[in-house]
Enzyme design. Structure first.
Site, PDB file in Angstrom:
ATOM      1  N   TYR A  85     -16.874  -3.332  20.799  1.00  0.00           N
ATOM      2  CA  TYR A  85     -17.889  -4.325  20.465  1.00  0.00           C
ATOM      3  C   TYR A  85     -17.419  -5.201  19.312  1.00  0.00           C
ATOM      4  CZ  TYR A  85     -22.628  -6.143  19.641  1.00  0.00           C
ATOM      5  OH  TYR A  85     -23.724  -6.963  19.497  1.00  0.00           O
ATOM      6  N   SER A 103     -22.036 -11.183  15.769  1.00  0.00           N
ATOM      7  CA  SER A 103     -22.771 -10.031  15.256  1.00  0.00           C
ATOM      8  C   SER A 103     -22.318  -9.801  13.832  1.00  0.00           C
ATOM      9  CB  SER A 103     -22.473  -8.803  16.119  1.00  0.00           C
ATOM     10  OG  SER A 103     -22.910  -7.603  15.501  1.00  0.00           O
TER      11      SER A 103
END
Length: 277
Positions: free
Chosen positions: A153, A140
């Site tokens: 995350y 990401s």
């Protein structure tokens, strides 16, 4: 250059980037081994693809190593020419570090990080038997920058990046035919925010709606565009695939201000979330 041919296997295929990637690869004549926990979603996708490709559908929970190992065996048997593996499945939490308990962090790591590791390990022996092959691991932009409210995350996505880069260097040193790319999407218009789990310590219910709204205002890349960018990255053997202008901007900002990027980035993200930029 790795040619898009033969067959590809990937997780998280029933929705979002995975679904778009399946459709685009099928259009290029690639056979597909599609894995997801969402069996109805897989069947709907298969019906849409139709006879364009040879398909095999696999119910896989990537948090379970045995599921992934079985997926690798079944996919290689169904598609002997399988030369592309995309470890795509992922989840997201909502809350700060103190609002997410250890069980929730373990749940996230089992999917977002260990799912990638086990997927790479399970498929690598088969891929090494081919003349050329490619592994694609989804990180990401939060594997490059780490905003507040994304501690779990970002930790997992940074781990995916570090793992993937190290394995890529190992494969290159060994003269392996297997290439490895790590993908860093910015805001992609998927349901990941709506499907996120709320931290056990979050007491303000309005924050969830606000977070979803901000994400959807800022997520300007379509899943199809993300899929096309990944395909181009595979074809070019790109080690790092950035998706979206936002990801490219954040990557550059982090390079110029590695320890102090957050203040200017926060201002930009607030403008994007309001639709004023």
């Amino acid at each position: 250059m790795t040619a898009i041919r033969g067959a590809a296997a990937f997780t998280g295929a029933a929705s979002g980037i995975g679904r778009a990637l399946a459709i685009e690869l099928a259009r290029r004549g690639c056979d597909l081994a599609l894995a997801d926990r969402d069996e109805p979603g897989l069947k709907t996708l298969a019906a849409e693809i139709g006879a364009a490709s040879k398909l095999s559908l696999h119910r896989v929970d990537v948090s379970k190593p045995d599921d992934i190992a079985q997926f690798a065996r079944e996919a290689a048997t169904a598609h002997p020419a399988l030369g592309i593996v995309v470890n795509n499945a992922g989840v997201a939490p909502m809350g700060s570090f103190e609002e997410i308990d250890q069980a929730q962090m373990d749940w996230l790591f089992d999917i977002n990080f260990w799912g990638v590791v086990h997927g790479t390990r399970a498929f690598l022996p088969h891929l090494k038997t081919l003349g050329e092959a490619h592994i694609v691991n989804l990180s990401s932009i939060f594997g490059i920058i780490a905003p507040p409210g994304q501690s779990a995350y970002a930790a997992a996505k940074f781990a995916v990046r570090g793992f993937s880069e190290s394995v890529r260097h190992e494969l290159a040193m060994a003269g392996s035919p297997v290439r490895l790319s790590v993908v860093h999407p910015g805001g992609v218009a998927t349901a990941i925010a709506r499907n996120s789990r709320t931290g056990v310590g979050v007491t303000d219910n309005a924050r969830r709606s606000q977070s979803i709204e901000r994400f959807e205002n800022a997520a300007r890349t379509t899943p199809r565009d993300a899929a096309l960018r990944i395909i181009k990255g595979i074809e070019r053997n790109e080690p790092r695939i950035l998706i979206g202008n936002d990801a490219r901007f954040m990557d550059l900002l982090q390079r110029f201000r590695p320890a102090t990027y957050w203040a200017p980035l926060q201002r930009k993200l607030e403008r994007m979330a309001k639709g004023t930029e």
